[in-house]
Design an enzyme around this catalytic site. Structure first.
Site, PDB file in Angstrom:
ATOM      1  CD  GLU A 137      33.025   6.411 -26.252  1.00 14.15           C
ATOM      2  OE1 GLU A 137      33.259   7.608 -26.383  1.00 14.15           O
ATOM      3  OE2 GLU A 137      33.775   5.566 -25.668  1.00 14.15           O
ATOM      4  CD  GLU A 145      29.436   6.176 -32.399  1.00  7.58           C
ATOM      5  OE1 GLU A 145      29.659   6.654 -31.025  1.00  7.58           O
ATOM      6  OE2 GLU A 145      30.202   6.542 -33.345  1.00  7.58           O
ATOM      7  CB  CYS A 170      36.024  10.808 -23.147  1.00 10.05           C
ATOM      8  SG  CYS A 170      35.407   9.052 -23.224  1.00 10.05           S
ATOM      9  CB  SER A 228      32.979   7.034 -30.468  1.00 11.31           C
ATOM     10  OG  SER A 228      31.802   7.575 -29.765  1.00 11.31           O
ATOM     11  CE  LYS A 264      37.273  16.795 -20.541  1.00 10.98           C
ATOM     12  NZ  LYS A 264      36.411  16.254 -21.549  1.00 10.98           N
ATOM     13  CD  GLU A 308      35.272  18.694 -24.608  1.00  9.95           C
ATOM     14  OE1 GLU A 308      35.329  18.742 -23.083  1.00  9.95           O
ATOM     15  OE2 GLU A 308      35.149  17.540 -25.130  1.00  9.95           O
ATOM     16  CD  GLU A 333      32.576  21.962 -32.328  1.00 11.83           C
ATOM     17  OE1 GLU A 333      32.722  23.332 -32.500  1.00 11.83           O
ATOM     18  OE2 GLU A 333      33.294  21.288 -32.350  1.00 11.83           O
ATOM     19  CB  CYS A 350      41.705  12.063 -16.339  1.00  7.80           C
ATOM     20  SG  CYS A 350      40.903  11.550 -18.030  1.00  7.80           S
TER      21      CYS A 350
END
Lengths: 611, 388
Positions: free
Chosen positions: A305, A308, A331, A351, A390, A393, A398, A535
């Protein structure tokens, strides 16, 4: 979108203006005389003299000003002399000369009746309820000594709604509307709201569709604030126990940064206790073959990141008009879901770096599997996360290869605590142990991923040094820290001012996104986390029951862990350097692109509002 | 207690002298405070049922320091057995508009809205046309006031003033916590006068003829006359304007079918008066107030069925926000069913009465608070009909 609670802010401000003159109000509560400032409620006033009026729907996350007080449950009613009816203490403001009784027989009887009414429409399955022991309704029933329900009318029956992350068991809903406040006012997702009328009223997505057909981001804040078991997480502990018992499987675990700052609470340790070493020991005792750290993957995230960010910046400075700035962090899976649902026209701005959880999974099932000589299918990756999004996720298509997911199960901090308790592990007396190699080493920069402002601070530590080639004079960026919802700071990259924005809470993120959409954003990089505090306040963390001090203590612990790490910058992590040398090549290189980056989807078409 | 004999009057629907523009012309030349004093002096109390003094409501709103204020006409006539506002808006809507404009003039509001019950949408087109015309006419007079109309969606609770505001703002119709009262923070959290349709008509009458004329009718606590919606076991169901303060026995003599056993005064949320109390019951704020609904039951009716219907209605129409009302209504309903079936002992009715009284003091709004009125009055007076 018009948001009910946002509008109420106008009224709240009006009240604040009214209170500006700081008029003092003298009143009597339970025969005690006291003076409070204008605008203070009876509930707050009573607390100042040690009287705890019971509440249920009321929720207040201290100075974060996340507040729910619909005056709906009527548990907090008190008697005010001269008034015909009882008044809810949570919303009734003190007035001069008021004489309040918080526990006379009239009040106690009314409260007991109200509580019995709630219980009369609530399942009696406490023994098998996942909220047992943490349920605010259960503790009230205990406190009131309810042994019998006098009223035996109907109980409402509602179907269960199961999504990859959150389970709605609406039979247990008591209409406190805390979830509605979180979902609408704080997260501005507008998924949960009251529907139907009368006894049929429930909190549900529009047209009573399932959560997975709504714009739900699975942030889990509704679960965090739910006083009962109406909203809980999808529990994977059984699957994990089965995997651990399966001799054909090698089970690898990764632990997110914020877990170590909160897990101890589940074992009676004070909030803010860092239990990294004990957690590792416990996981090993549970039978995980390798105990690794998501922090390792967080360092990896920073490499990608951060690179990037530098890449986009450099191209921007060279005058490339196609570069998208600001760059947004990616994230947080709740946040990713949010922009996919609500800002689909902006999915090329964040990102493309995967979240640490998914980077870990991708690397574990390739690099690590090779290293330990295992086939992908024989390796089970479990993650311990402070988060419910999560769970969703890791089910995204993908993030799998031939139907085998990179991360098999995501457990919440609460689920891990349950596992440890089930396995009779004396958590508090465990000796500290260290993470395994090669995916266990991490820097302080990775630890602070667990709190708002941490990801961007970690990125700055690396990007600064990569860009300037100089060593950072000072590693602690105090200007990026704190709990204010929207923060901004300018970091000097050796003459190049980098403007940074930070938001936690999706409603606050929305503000920054609207700025970008309108072309008014002045930032180069923006960090966003969906949950209050980041978090540390995630939907999978031990319940705080509205105690803001718990969040503050967890945040403090995270920064302490960072301070005491010998390594504090991601690019200096030797295990990361080795990973690039042996396997990945360079950040943003071909292998990285393949394993560590992703793309986003316009999800507006996935919402179904009628069948 | 002061009482009056039953007297039919014809003020509301009288159109012989209904030059509403002349009333307006006359009024807006006066000092707003004086007009408000007139309304206070007249003793006019809200005709929706709660009976708050109209002039005071206006005075409080006028005294609020705010650029924006609103006048709202509550036409969400949802109380079972009430159908007078429909008739007023159908036959003399200009009198309502005039009342609203006078209110706007007095309190300094530039906008007014009629919140029309969803089921009355058949009135909408015609009302809109008449409102447009009225708006144009008052604009020509230089009065800066515009009336708009909002349609409800059929929820009883939206007749509760703060739920009505929520509904108008586009939210789920749920009552707010009070205070703040509408005079301080109503529609859009701005100072708002919200009056019943009928109240606004009496306002124009008071402005036309003066408060003394209004005071000629009624008693000390219940000035003027009131439109009643008479229904049930009566040979002459319909709408009648009667002087306030009459004893119920005279009403029953006039409207009953000779076999009246009870009158439900004030709709489902009102009180049930049995025959033995007709003589001592005064219809008015000193006795039993009503928003207009008078339901007459003769001896062929089962009071169990009557109460059962009311409770079903409340169980369905509660907004679901507060526990006492959401769960309580349902418990009362299931409770009398259980007693009727013999599943619970008659003594359970005492338990239920206590529950109703708790709802009265602990529910958030008028809906839950008033369920005890029909419940306890029917249980007390027709206990045997509930049990057997």
């Amino acid at each position: 979108m018009r948001l009910k609670y946002a509008d109420n802010v106008i009224f709240r401000n009006y009240l604040k203006d009214q209170a500006k003159n700081m008029e003092q109000i003298a009143l009597t509560i339970d025969n005690k005389k006291l003076t409070v400032e204008k605008g203070v409620t009876i509930l707050q006033a009573a607390r100042t003299i040690g009287i705890e009026i019971p509440t249920l729907c009321y929720f207040n996350l201290g100075d974060l000003q996340i507040e729910n007080k619909p005056g709906g449950c009527r548990i907090c009613v008190v008697e005010i002399e001269g008034r015909k009816n009882l008044a809810p203490a949570c919303v009734t403001e003190c007035a001069t000369g008021m004489v309040v009784h918080t526990h006379n027989i009239r009040v106690l009887n009314a409260r007991r009746t109200v509580l019995e009414l709630i219980l009369s429409d609530h399942p009696f399955d406490c023994l098998v309820c996942s909220k047992s022991g943490e349920c605010e309704l259960q503790s009230l029933a205990q406190k009131f000594g309810i042994r019998e329900i006098h009223y035996q009318g109907e109980k409402s029956v509602y179907r269960k709604d199961t999504s990859p992350a959150i389970i709605r068991d609406i039979d247990k809903c008591i209409m406190c509307r805390r979830c509605e406040m979180m979902c609408n006012d704080f997260q501005t997702c507008g998924v949960l709201s009251a529907i139907n009328r009368g006894f049929q009223s429930v909190v549900a997505p529009a047209f009573e569709m399932n959560l997975d057909h709504s714009t739900c981001t699975y942030c889990g804040q509704c679960v965090s604030v739910c006083p009962t078991g109406a909203l809980t997480e999808q529990d994977h502990t059984r699957s994990v126990l089965n995997a651990l018992a399966d001799p054909t499987k090698t089970v690898v675990v990764q632990t997110a940064p914020a877990v170590r700052a909160a897990l101890g609470e589940a074992f009676g340790l004070p909030a803010g206790s860092l239990v990294t070493g004990k957690m590792v020991a416990a996981l090993r005792q549970l039978g995980f073959d390798y105990v690794f750290d998501t922090d390792f993957a967080a360092d990896l995230t920073i490499m990608e990141e951060g690179s990037e960010l530098l890449d986009r910046l450099t191209r921007h400075l060279k005058g490339d008009p196609h570069v998208k700035l600001p760059i947004l962090t990616s994230c947080c899976p709740g946040w990713v879901n949010f922009f996919e649902h609500h800002f689909p026209e902006m999915i090329d701005i964040p990102s493309t770096a995967k979240s640490p959880q998914q980077m870990f999974g991708a690397v574990a099932k390739t690099y690590l599997a090779d290293k330990i000589g295992l086939k992908r299918k024989d390796l089970v990756v479990v993650s311990i996360m402070p988060c419910l999004a999560k769970k969703y996720e890791c089910t995204r298509e993908e993030f799998s290869s031939d139907g085998n997911p990179d991360v098999d199960y995501a457990l919440s901090t609460r689920e891990l605590a349950n596992l440890i308790k089930q396995a009779n592990i004396g958590f508090t007396s465990l000796e500290d142990e260290n993470f395994d190699d090669p995916m266990g080493e991490s820097s302080g920069a990775a630890v602070i991923f667990g709190t708002t402002g941490g990801v961007i601070e970690a990125a700055v530590r690396t990007a600064y040094e990569l860009h300037t080639g100089k060593e950072l004079p000072k590693l602690d960026f105090e200007e990026l820290r704190g709990l204010e919802f929207v923060r901004s700071a300018t970091v000097d990259f050796d003459g190049l001012p980098i403007r940074i924005g930070i938001a936690h809470g999706l409603g606050n993120a929305r503000k920054l996104l609207e700025e970008i959409k309108a072309g008014r954003s002045r930032y180069h990089a923006i960090e966003i986390m969906a949950c209050p505090g980041g978090c540390i306040g995630g939907g999978g963390q031990p319940y705080t029951h509205g105690d803001i001090n718990i969040l503050k203590a967890r945040q403090k612990a995270i920064y302490e862990e960072d301070k005491r790490k010998p390594l504090r910058k991601s690019h200096e992590n030797p295990s990361i350097q080795r990973l690039y040398e042996e396997f990945l090549g360079t950040p943003l290189g071909e292998m990285s692109h393949h394993l560590l980056h992703t793309h986003y989807f316009d999800k507006t078409g996935e919402v179904i509002i009628s069948e | 207690m002061e009482k009056r004999n039953l007297k039919k009057v014809d003020i509301i629907f009288d159109i012989s002298e209904c030059d509403y523009l002349a009333v307006l012309d006359k009024t807006i030349l006066r000092d707003p405070d004086e007009v408000i004093l007139d309304i206070i002096d007249s003793g006019l109390k809200g005709r929706g049922g709660a009976g708050f003094p109209t002039g005071l409501k206006w005075k409080f709103t006028k005294n609020e320091d705010s650029e924006i204020k609103y006048v709202i006409c509550n036409a969400d006539e949802g109380e079972p057995g009430t159908f007078k506002d429909r008739e007023i808006l159908d036959r003399v809507p200009e009198k309502v508009f005039t009342g609203m404009a006078i209110c706007g003039f007095c309190i300094g509001a530039k906008e007014g809205y009629i919140y029309l019950r969803g089921e009355y949408n058949f009135l909408l087109e015609e009302l809109k046309m008449k409102i447009d015309l009225f708006n144009k006419q008052i604009r020509e007079k230089g009065l800066e006031f515009t009336i708009g109309i909002r349609s409800g969606s059929g929820a009883y609770i939206c007749g509760e003033e703060s739920a009505l505001f929520e509904s108008m703002e586009g939210y789920r119709g749920e009552p707010r916590n009070k205070p703040p009262y509408p005079t301080v923070a109503g529609y859009n959290w701005k100072p708002t006068v919200i009056n019943n349709v009928e109240t606004l008509v009496y306002v124009s009458m008071i402005c036309r003829l003066g408060p003394d004329k209004f005071k000629e009718l009624g008693t000390k606590d219940s000035r003027g006359s009131k439109v009643f919606s008479v229904s049930g076991d009566t040979p002459s169901a319909g709408i009648f304007e009667l002087e306030l303060g009459m004893p119920l026995n005279e009403f029953v003599e006039e409207f009953g079918d000779g076999d009246t056993k009870a009158v439900q005064v004030g709709g489902a949320s009102g009180h049930c008066v049995p025959r033995k109390q007709f003589n001592e019951t005064i219809i008015g704020f000193e006795g039993i107030p009503t928003g207009g609904s008078m339901m007459i039951f003769n001896s062929s009716r089962s009071m169990y069925n009557v109460l059962h219907d009311y409770l079903e209605f409340f169980t369905e129409e509660s907004c679901g926000q507060c526990t006492p009302c959401r769960v309580g209504c349902q418990q009362l309903l299931k409770g009398i069913e259980a007693v009727k079936k013999g599943e619970r002992k008659p003594a359970y009715l005492e338990e239920l009465k206590k529950l109703a009284l708790t709802m009265k003091v602990a529910a958030k709004c008028g809906l839950g608070q008033s369920v005890a009125n029909p419940f306890n009055s029917i249980i007390d007076n027709f206990r045997e009909e509930i049990i057997y």
